[in-house]
Design an enzyme around this catalytic site. Structure first.
Site, PDB file in Angstrom:
ATOM      1  N   HIS A 167      11.002-110.246  17.662  1.00  0.00           N
ATOM      2  CA  HIS A 167       9.779-110.095  18.455  1.00  0.00           C
ATOM      3  C   HIS A 167       9.579-108.647  18.905  1.00  0.00           C
ATOM      4  CE1 HIS A 167       6.770-111.304  21.586  1.00  0.00           C
ATOM      5  NE2 HIS A 167       7.264-110.231  22.189  1.00  0.00           N
ATOM      6  N   GLU A 168      10.590-108.080  19.519  1.00  0.00           N
ATOM      7  CA  GLU A 168      10.441-106.718  20.035  1.00  0.00           C
ATOM      8  C   GLU A 168      10.255-105.711  18.903  1.00  0.00           C
ATOM      9  OE1 GLU A 168       9.823-106.051  23.031  1.00  0.00           O
ATOM     10  OE2 GLU A 168      10.254-108.055  23.769  1.00  0.00           O
ATOM     11  N   HIS A 200       6.665-105.226  18.147  1.00  0.00           N
ATOM     12  CA  HIS A 200       6.034-104.187  18.976  1.00  0.00           C
ATOM     13  C   HIS A 200       6.344-102.799  18.413  1.00  0.00           C
ATOM     14  CE1 HIS A 200       4.507-106.639  22.203  1.00  0.00           C
ATOM     15  NE2 HIS A 200       5.691-107.137  22.525  1.00  0.00           N
ATOM     16  N   HIS A 244       4.218-102.009  15.492  1.00  0.00           N
ATOM     17  CA  HIS A 244       2.859-101.697  15.939  1.00  0.00           C
ATOM     18  C   HIS A 244       2.782-100.225  16.365  1.00  0.00           C
ATOM     19  CE1 HIS A 244      -0.781-103.342  18.473  1.00  0.00           C
ATOM     20  NE2 HIS A 244      -1.161-102.564  17.485  1.00  0.00           N
TER      21      HIS A 244
END
Length: 679
Positions: A468-469, A472, A475
């Site tokens: 998940h991290e 980020h 992105h």
């Protein structure tokens, strides 16, 4: 201090402008902040005082170029204060928070500057700009207007006071929470009390005790959410109860670290500020500049999900009750343990048995990095020659398929008393063509560190969190924008979780999990049968998972839908009433965060915005369906997702970017199916 003596005052000469951490000392921060404040205010005042007609170049571009010293020191300092705090950083952050708030107000409330932006906004379509330039003007105009730029002088003075007081209070909330979390770490005298934990977990608990001078004992440190990953394994019910009790008592024990009065004061001030800005509530103020647009839209969505989630949780609770003896009742500290028993009995899934397959280094290199390489063609090389801000933080250089540099990725995996709870991504340097800046991003997790020589075995949830991290981080790495305002993850808050949630899908993607899920001792791959059982149980316990999340999201909304005329005096009573109103007042399913340790909403920038996770999950679930329909882990799919969504950063309306990627708006049905709410 001379420029040559302070590393923040000039761009770093290191690769990708990585901050020169080996040279940074405590005494550099405050002078750099002071210089940064002074320089940017002078730059902004020069724009506002210009006698020339406002143009895109002399106003918008000049604004975008301003404040580079302040940006450099702020990114480094606030990353350090979150991940490796000290008495010095704690004290300085309390000093800087109101100064930074005042500085931002001095810019956003400057009437001459606002007038120039207004004039450009009126003729933005006649300036011959590319769409990104037009959008830049629109974003500045919207943000300045919502920030109070149109208020009169007396109102602006009141607004400045609100902003500075709130910045001080939210900083104090975070420091109280970190201190109380450390103090409430649970000490056990013997390994027998921790029966059920694996060798790696016991090693981590012993190491945590040793670091506190408690040799021979075991310390269980608390995580940010209400629950704890070890509750699923501990056989001693009293031990589980002690951990849950410690977790839930954060911020309510009285004394200097009690957060109840801060919660009341923060929410009151936010409500008063919202009224000053022309909104009935803080929730209305916040959502006005999010994709949701109104708190009513948020309430409508959460209201659709809460009743079926609560019903599912009650049904799950009834099944768990059958595991207990006569006269015993399912309590919050029992849920994870009993759920594991039911999961094993029903689906033969044992999360504890998976940990040997989730060795951290393999998860990182052969899972997280491998999926990114297959999907986007990027590669990773560790750079031990580059010094990060902490000895445990590792630096990786990321390159595109053609060998060109993409940026630096820093991973800080382990928990420590100086690190706040949870997991997150921070930028240190954010790409923009205007400033010719590269990209450096950081991922922080809180994995317990085993003793030297022991392997780091991740739990299922920790593995998912790493994926998940890293979403980020991708992105931040992929965004290629012209203007600094749109760099990296600078998107609407209720959109920012979308890319990271999508990246979770690769954790159990067949090709990916087969590559990394290898037993750390035997070298055997995780049996396909176990993976199939995981998929079969995907919606199991989703009543609990959805309810605990929604309880926190609705609690956040309740606090921020009070008006300036409402009076709240009792935090516990307010919580109980808010949860009862939506049918989520089940003692066995407490909110993921209670108010006094709800860092997201009272110190983390998600105030009235914790709904963002499930709001973004609508897009995420719809995107996962798209990937499955179009062949999954392919370069073509990765390029489309990168080019049309991740790569645009904040340079266009996010829902417009989503339509460009998907070909239509997102639909909610995939989310309802995923969470078992579609019946």
């Amino acid at each position: 201090m001379a420029d040559t003596a302070n590393p923040f005052l000039t761009p770093s000469p290191l690769p990708y402008q990585l901050p020169p951490f080996a040279e940074i000392r405590d005494e550099h921060y405050r002078p750099a902040f002071d210089r940064g404040f002074q320089e940017q205010l002078a730059e902004v005042q020069a724009i506002a005082d210009s006698p020339d007609e406002p143009t895109f170049e002399n106003t918008m571009l000049a604004l975008e170029r301003s404040g580079q010293v302040l940006q450099r020191v702020a990114e480094v300092f606030f990353n350090k204060s979150s991940s490796d705090s000290t008495d010095f950083t704690n004290a300085l952050e309390e000093e800087i928070a109101p100064l930074l708030s005042a500085h931002q107000d001095a810019i956003r409330l400057n009437p001459a500057l606002y007038a120039r932006i207004q004039r450009l906004h009126e003729r933005r379509h006649d300036l011959g700009l590319a769409p990104e330039g037009v959008y830049l003007i629109e974003r500045y105009y919207t943000e300045f207007t919502l920030a109070g730029a149109g208020l009169d002088d007396e109102q602006k003075e009141r607004l400045r006071d609100y902003n500075q007081r709130l910045s001080t209070l939210t900083t104090r909330f975070e420091k109280n929470l970190l201190a109380d979390t450390n103090e409430l770490a649970v000490v056990f005298d013997s390994a027998d009390e921790l029966d059920g934990l694996g060798e790696g977990e016991l090693s981590a608990a012993a190491e945590a005790a040793r670091e506190r001078g408690l040799d021979g004992k075991y310390v269980v440190t608390l995580v940010l959410p209400t629950g704890h990953p070890w509750l699923a394994n501990l056989t001693d019910r009293r031990s589980r109860e002690r951990i849950m009790a410690a977790s839930r008592s954060r911020g309510i024990r009285g004394g200097e670290h009690d957060n109840r009065e801060l919660v009341l004061e923060i929410t009151r001030l936010r409500a008063e500020r919202a009224r000053l800005l022309g909104f009935d509530t803080h929730a209305a103020f916040v959502t006005a500049d999010e994709t949701a647009r109104t708190p009513e839209a948020v309430a409508d969505m959460l209201g659709r999900l809460a009743p079926p989630a609560a019903r599912n949780a009650r049904a799950e609770q009834a099944a768990l009750q059958q595991q207990l003896g006569d006269g015993e009742t399912v309590e919050s500290w029992d849920w994870a343990k009993l759920t594991d028993a039911v999961r094993q009995a029903t689906y033969d899934v044992d999360f504890a048995a998976m940990r040997p397959y989730f060795e951290a280094e393999r998860v990182l290199r052969d899972g997280v990095f491998y999926a990114a390489t297959k999907l986007y063609g990027i590669t990773f090389e560790e750079r031990p020659d580059l010094v990060a801000y902490h000895p445990e933080a590792r630096v990786f250089e990321v390159r595109n398929e053609d060998g060109s540099g993409l940026g630096l990725y820093i991973l800080d995996l382990y928990t420590r008393d100086s690190k706040r709870g949870g997991a997150w991504m921070n930028p240190l340097i954010s790409q923009s063509e205007l400033l010719d800046y590269p990209t450096v991003v950081v991922n922080n997790l809180n994995v317990p560190k085993p003793a030297a020589g022991e392997p780091t075995l991740l739990t299922y949830d920790e593995t998912n969190t790493l994926f998940h991290e890293f979403g980020h981080a991708l992105h931040g790495l992929f965004a290629r924008v012209t203007y600094p305002k749109f760099a990296g993850t600078n998107v609407f808050r209720d959109f920012v979780e979308f890319p990271s949630q999508v990246n979770e899908m690769w954790m159990l993607w067949p090709e990916v999990v087969a590559n990394y899920a290898v037993h750390h001792e035997t070298g055997e791959r995780m049996p396909q049968e176990l993976i199939d059982k995981l998929h079969a149980s995907e919606s199991f316990n989703e009543g609990f998972a959805t309810s605990e999340y929604l309880a926190a999201a609705l609690l956040d909304q309740a606090w921020h839908r009070i008006t300036a005329d409402d009076t709240v005096t009792d935090v516990a009573a307010f919580e109980a009433e808010a949860l009862a109103a939506v049918g989520l007042d089940n003692p066995a399913v407490p909110p993921r965060y209670a108010s006094t340790y709800f860092a997201h909403t009272f110190s983390g920038g998600y105030d009235a915005g914790y709904y963002s996770y499930i709001w973004s999950e609508v897009l995420d679930a719809d995107t996962v369906e798209w990937f499955k329909e179009n062949g999954g882990l392919t370069r073509a799919n990765g390029d489309r997702f990168r080019d049309r969504l991740l790569g645009v950063g904040g340079s266009k309306d996010p829902l417009e970017a989503y339509r460009d990627f998907r070909g239509r708006d997102a639909v909610i049905e995939p989310l309802l199916k995923r969470r078992g709410l579609d019946s």
